[in-house]
Write a protein that holds these residues in place. Structure first.
Motif, short mmCIF file in Angstrom:
data_model
loop_
_atom_site.label_atom_id
_atom_site.label_comp_id
_atom_site.label_asym_id
_atom_site.label_seq_id
_atom_site.Cartn_x
_atom_site.Cartn_y
_atom_site.Cartn_z
N LEU A 111 0.83 -1.08 0.16
CA LEU A 111 -0.08 -0.24 -0.18
C LEU A 111 0.55 2.03 0.38
CD1 LEU A 111 -3.04 1.45 0.13
CD2 LEU A 111 -2.96 0.61 2.46
N ALA A 112 1.85 1.05 0.96
CA ALA A 112 3.24 2.66 1.08
C ALA A 112 3.95 2.89 -0.25
CB ALA A 112 3.90 2.03 1.84
N SER A 113 3.44 2.17 -1.31
CA SER A 113 4.12 1.87 -3.11
C SER A 113 3.09 3.26 -3.36
CB SER A 113 3.96 0.64 -3.66
OG SER A 113 2.91 0.56 -4.19
N ARG A 114 1.85 3.50 -2.84
CA ARG A 114 0.65 4.87 -3.91
C ARG A 114 1.39 5.81 -3.34
NH1 ARG A 114 -3.91 -0.06 -4.54
NH2 ARG A 114 -2.92 -0.94 -5.25
N VAL A 115 1.97 6.15 -1.92
CA VAL A 115 2.38 7.57 -1.35
C VAL A 115 2.14 8.57 -2.56
CG1 VAL A 115 3.53 8.18 0.11
CG2 VAL A 115 2.80 6.89 0.70
N GLU A 116 3.93 8.17 -3.59
CA GLU A 116 3.88 9.20 -4.13
C GLU A 116 2.68 9.88 -5.15
OE1 GLU A 116 7.28 10.33 -7.02
OE2 GLU A 116 7.92 8.54 -5.36
N ASP A 117 2.40 8.59 -5.88
CA ASP A 117 0.60 9.77 -6.75
C ASP A 117 0.16 9.56 -5.69
OD1 ASP A 117 2.29 8.40 -8.53
OD2 ASP A 117 1.40 6.64 -8.88
N VAL A 118 -0.41 9.24 -4.36
CA VAL A 118 -1.53 9.93 -3.91
C VAL A 118 -0.81 11.43 -3.19
CG1 VAL A 118 -2.81 9.92 -1.38
CG2 VAL A 118 -2.11 7.57 -3.52
N THR A 119 0.21 11.52 -3.09
CA THR A 119 0.20 13.00 -2.59
C THR A 119 0.57 13.64 -3.63
OG1 THR A 119 2.09 11.79 -1.05
CG2 THR A 119 2.60 14.06 -1.66
N LYS A 120 0.95 13.54 -4.43
CA LYS A 120 0.87 14.41 -5.67
C LYS A 120 -0.12 14.76 -6.62
CE LYS A 120 5.40 12.23 -8.04
NZ LYS A 120 5.28 12.04 -9.20
N PHE A 121 -1.28 14.06 -6.63
CA PHE A 121 -2.81 13.67 -6.49
C PHE A 121 -2.86 15.03 -5.37
CE2 PHE A 121 -6.93 13.14 -6.36
CZ PHE A 121 -7.78 13.29 -6.87
N LEU A 122 -2.66 14.86 -4.48
CA LEU A 122 -3.48 16.54 -3.11
C LEU A 122 -2.93 17.53 -3.56
CD1 LEU A 122 -3.93 13.47 -0.12
CD2 LEU A 122 -5.54 14.60 -1.86
N ILE A 123 -1.65 17.33 -3.45
CA ILE A 123 -1.09 18.18 -3.77
C ILE A 123 -1.18 19.62 -4.59
CG2 ILE A 123 1.07 19.85 -3.95
CD1 ILE A 123 1.01 18.72 -1.00
N ALA A 124 -1.66 18.51 -6.15
CA ALA A 124 -2.15 19.36 -6.84
C ALA A 124 -3.77 20.33 -6.35
CB ALA A 124 -1.66 18.38 -7.77
N GLY A 125 -4.26 19.90 -5.78
CA GLY A 125 -5.14 19.96 -5.65
C GLY A 125 -6.04 21.06 -4.48
N LEU A 126 -4.76 21.43 -3.69
CA LEU A 126 -4.48 22.21 -2.92
C LEU A 126 -3.83 23.50 -3.08
CD1 LEU A 126 -3.92 20.01 0.29
CD2 LEU A 126 -5.80 21.36 -0.01
N LYS A 127 -2.85 23.18 -4.02
CA LYS A 127 -1.80 24.65 -4.32
C LYS A 127 -2.41 25.28 -5.20
CE LYS A 127 2.31 24.01 -6.01
NZ LYS A 127 3.51 23.25 -6.22
N VAL A 128 -1.96 26.53 -4.50
CA VAL A 128 -2.09 28.18 -5.29
C VAL A 128 -1.58 27.73 -7.10
CG1 VAL A 128 -1.64 30.51 -5.84
CG2 VAL A 128 -2.06 29.40 -2.88
N CYS A 129 -2.76 27.56 -7.76
CA CYS A 129 -2.28 28.05 -9.19
C CYS A 129 -1.17 29.04 -9.47
CB CYS A 129 -3.63 27.57 -9.99
SG CYS A 129 -4.24 26.28 -9.76
N LYS A 130 -0.12 28.76 -10.39
CA LYS A 130 0.67 30.00 -10.31
C LYS A 130 0.62 29.82 -11.72
CE LYS A 130 4.05 29.56 -6.98
NZ LYS A 130 5.64 29.46 -6.76
N LYS A 131 -0.08 31.61 -13.07
CA LYS A 131 -0.14 31.57 -14.20
C LYS A 131 0.92 32.23 -14.47
CE LYS A 131 -4.85 32.81 -12.44
NZ LYS A 131 -6.34 32.71 -12.96
#
Length: 131
Positions: A111-131
């Motif tokens: 299950l821990a092998s999915r950490v990186e992909d899940v983290t990238k997905f979540l951070i992409a939704g939280l981060k301020v979009c830079k234009k």
């Protein structure tokens, strides 16, 4: 939860703290497949259990994650238009679904092998979009 709080009180940036929450959650759930089955599948059918758990420990978990989101908003790393508590529930929902998918996949993956992909997905939704 207390182990996570200790790890999160290290002064890291909110993005790193979200990554730590994801890693800790998936590592802990993934340590014991049989226990994960009981927690993810069997106990969900008990409304009484879920009600008790939701009112206590789960709320505390949401508050920890919501605090990270709020700190990320304050530091301008995370979007201001997101409600921190709703964001915490959504993050938990993603982690919960990833764990359920792992259980149902019937493979020998960690299950821990999915950490990186899940983290990238979540951070992409939280981060301020830079234009």
């Amino acid at each position: 939860i207390s182990e996570g709080v200790l790890k999160l009180n290290n002064g890291n940036e909110p993005e790193e703290q979200i990554a730590e929450v994801v890693a800790l959650h998936l590592e802990l759930v993934g340590q014991d497949h049989d226990l994960a089955v009981i927690l993810q599948v069997e106990l969900r059918h008990s409304i009484q259990f879920m009600g008790m758990f939701s009112r206590s420990r789960l709320r505390e978990y949401f508050e920890v994650i919501a605090g990270i989101v709020a700190r990320g908003q304050a530091s301008k790393a995370f979007r201001k238009d997101l409600d921190p508590l709703l964001s915490a529930k959504l993050i938990f929902g993603v982690l919960d679904q990833v764990a359920t998918d792992w259980i149902l996949a019937d493979s020998n993956s960690k299950l821990a092998s999915r950490v990186e992909d899940v983290t990238k997905f979540l951070i992409a939704g939280l981060k301020v979009c830079k234009k």
